[in-house]
Write a protein that holds these residues in place. Sequence first.
Motif, mmCIF file in Angstrom:
data_model
loop_
_atom_site.group_PDB
_atom_site.id
_atom_site.type_symbol
_atom_site.label_atom_id
_atom_site.label_comp_id
_atom_site.label_asym_id
_atom_site.label_seq_id
_atom_site.Cartn_x
_atom_site.Cartn_y
_atom_site.Cartn_z
ATOM 1 N N LEU A 273 -59.890 -55.681 69.549
ATOM 2 C CA LEU A 273 -60.926 -55.662 69.019
ATOM 3 C C LEU A 273 -61.642 -57.059 68.539
ATOM 4 O O LEU A 273 -62.642 -57.581 68.469
ATOM 5 C CB LEU A 273 -61.167 -54.427 67.875
ATOM 6 C CG LEU A 273 -62.278 -54.308 67.404
ATOM 7 C CD1 LEU A 273 -63.319 -54.039 68.276
ATOM 8 C CD2 LEU A 273 -62.068 -53.170 66.281
ATOM 9 N N ALA A 274 -60.510 -57.743 67.749
ATOM 10 C CA ALA A 274 -60.877 -59.147 67.391
ATOM 11 C C ALA A 274 -61.485 -59.904 68.564
ATOM 12 O O ALA A 274 -62.516 -60.591 68.153
ATOM 13 C CB ALA A 274 -59.724 -59.667 66.643
ATOM 14 N N GLU A 275 -60.665 -60.129 69.553
ATOM 15 C CA GLU A 275 -61.282 -60.862 70.599
ATOM 16 C C GLU A 275 -62.723 -60.258 70.958
ATOM 17 O O GLU A 275 -63.687 -61.326 71.229
ATOM 18 C CB GLU A 275 -60.128 -60.502 71.749
ATOM 19 C CG GLU A 275 -58.879 -61.471 71.852
ATOM 20 C CD GLU A 275 -59.120 -63.051 71.965
ATOM 21 O OE1 GLU A 275 -60.380 -63.378 72.577
ATOM 22 O OE2 GLU A 275 -58.179 -63.726 71.941
ATOM 23 N N ARG A 276 -62.913 -58.933 71.339
ATOM 24 C CA ARG A 276 -64.280 -58.503 71.752
ATOM 25 C C ARG A 276 -65.320 -58.949 70.422
ATOM 26 O O ARG A 276 -66.455 -59.238 71.038
ATOM 27 C CB ARG A 276 -64.030 -57.024 72.012
ATOM 28 C CG ARG A 276 -63.323 -56.610 72.827
ATOM 29 C CD ARG A 276 -63.695 -55.498 73.317
ATOM 30 N NE ARG A 276 -63.492 -54.137 72.438
ATOM 31 C CZ ARG A 276 -62.354 -53.761 72.183
ATOM 32 N NH1 ARG A 276 -61.107 -54.086 72.873
ATOM 33 N NH2 ARG A 276 -62.202 -52.728 71.310
ATOM 34 N N ILE A 277 -64.992 -58.661 69.352
ATOM 35 C CA ILE A 277 -65.993 -59.015 68.295
ATOM 36 C C ILE A 277 -66.483 -60.641 68.280
ATOM 37 O O ILE A 277 -67.599 -61.017 68.363
ATOM 38 C CB ILE A 277 -65.594 -58.758 66.958
ATOM 39 C CG1 ILE A 277 -65.376 -57.156 66.847
ATOM 40 C CG2 ILE A 277 -66.287 -59.363 65.786
ATOM 41 C CD1 ILE A 277 -64.698 -56.619 65.484
ATOM 42 N N THR A 278 -65.445 -61.578 68.431
ATOM 43 C CA THR A 278 -65.604 -62.868 68.281
ATOM 44 C C THR A 278 -66.180 -63.241 69.475
ATOM 45 O O THR A 278 -66.866 -64.449 69.700
ATOM 46 C CB THR A 278 -64.399 -63.572 67.904
ATOM 47 O OG1 THR A 278 -63.176 -63.382 68.755
ATOM 48 C CG2 THR A 278 -63.877 -62.997 66.542
ATOM 49 N N GLU A 279 -65.969 -62.840 70.703
ATOM 50 C CA GLU A 279 -66.642 -63.159 72.102
ATOM 51 C C GLU A 279 -67.891 -62.633 72.517
ATOM 52 O O GLU A 279 -68.840 -63.292 72.917
ATOM 53 C CB GLU A 279 -65.471 -62.808 73.202
ATOM 54 C CG GLU A 279 -64.150 -63.619 73.241
ATOM 55 C CD GLU A 279 -63.638 -63.297 74.432
ATOM 56 O OE1 GLU A 279 -63.587 -62.102 74.868
ATOM 57 O OE2 GLU A 279 -62.522 -63.858 74.720
ATOM 58 N N GLU A 280 -68.211 -60.994 71.783
ATOM 59 C CA GLU A 280 -69.306 -60.467 72.264
ATOM 60 C C GLU A 280 -70.533 -60.357 71.030
ATOM 61 O O GLU A 280 -71.486 -60.049 71.563
ATOM 62 C CB GLU A 280 -69.019 -59.087 72.673
ATOM 63 C CG GLU A 280 -67.865 -59.188 73.995
ATOM 64 C CD GLU A 280 -67.407 -57.982 74.120
ATOM 65 O OE1 GLU A 280 -68.104 -57.040 74.242
ATOM 66 O OE2 GLU A 280 -66.408 -57.725 75.031
ATOM 67 N N THR A 281 -70.129 -60.799 69.896
ATOM 68 C CA THR A 281 -71.082 -60.677 68.967
ATOM 69 C C THR A 281 -71.316 -61.923 68.331
ATOM 70 O O THR A 281 -70.509 -62.883 68.441
ATOM 71 C CB THR A 281 -70.585 -59.557 67.762
ATOM 72 O OG1 THR A 281 -69.862 -60.227 67.074
ATOM 73 C CG2 THR A 281 -69.984 -58.336 68.305
ATOM 74 N N GLY A 282 -72.352 -62.085 67.392
ATOM 75 C CA GLY A 282 -72.697 -63.264 66.512
ATOM 76 C C GLY A 282 -72.100 -63.101 65.181
ATOM 77 O O GLY A 282 -72.514 -63.847 64.370
#
Length: 392
Positions: A242-251
């Motif tokens: 989830l940390a990967e997704r948050i940092t890759e897909e959000t601002g």
Amino acid sequence: MGRSLAVLVALGGLTAGCTSGPSEAQVKPDGRSFTVAAAGDVLIHPELVEQAAKDAKKTGAGQAGLDFGPLMAGVKPVISKADLAICHMETPVGTPKGPFEGYPEFLVPPQILTALKGVGYDTCSTASNHTYGHGLKAVKRTLDTMDKVGLGHTGSARTPEEAQQINIRDVNGVKVAHLSFSWESFLNPTPEKERWAFNRLSTDDIKKAEARARKKGAEVVILSVHWGLEHYNEPSVPQLDLAERITEETGIDLVIGHHSHVVQPIQKLNGTWIAYSLGNQVARHSSPTGLTEEGAIGWFEFKETTDGWDVSARYRTTLVDIPPELEPGAKAPAGAVEDHRVVDVQKALDDPGSLSEDRLARYRLAEERTSGFLYNRGAPGGDGLEQFSSRE
């Protein structure tokens, strides 16, 4: 708001930030800046209610015979100096005179909210696996009480309309949004008709909330997330994913984690600081492990640059002192802890006064162990997460 940034000297254990920060050419002329202090779970077990009753008899303060002020006072010099101070209120609150409940269906004294405001917290995340433990009535009571004492909140809601609102605060002239999400409780699942009562953990829902925040003018978005496995000092695979997704897909600009009740690493991932878990800010588990009493206050400084925001990360170690359990009539050893207290570990070590060697040894262990867990994913390298003496 508008508190002095000069506190970095006064606070001590909060350190010089990210070594990979912006070059002088990137620093925005007359750019804005602000600091954020964030801590882990606020979990009021029955022993802490008993402590608040004991303290109220001494202070004559508090409400309905409970005063949580002395319990929390040790972190006030740090928390009160931040431009924005964020707590995590893990559980719903009851009425001032109770009845109260401990684990697993927590219902805690609302007087703790007054104490949190008193030490300097501005706003709190409220989405957790305990949020709906006593139904919508307790959710409403908790948020009503936070409104009454002047604490902001995000993560739970009294109505479907409120669930769509965004907590945006003006911090030194910067519009800062605070979001809060959690996994669902298996003990007291929220009925379908009231699923809006708190924010469930979902990458898509986080994205939608961030989009609403940006549309409303948020320049910085901070996410509090209740995730992971209890009592593990390493983040779980779902946390890492989830940390990967948050940092890759959000601002999103900063992620503050909790739920494990022990300290987990702070890591700079894809350019964004992730505090996987800051442990407990205050708790007194029925079987203390030592690790559950240790926590960290994350200290983050935001500086405006020509490319957005540069964020540096620092920390301060905390510990919940627990008195020894004694047989009736027995006396505690000389120098032993007398009361439950949240301790600023660095301050205690730098100014020990008459503290016994045993207590100082416990504080040194907390400091060393906490730094070890925080650094466990490489932050002390190029990412620059550090800590130094309050006398520097």
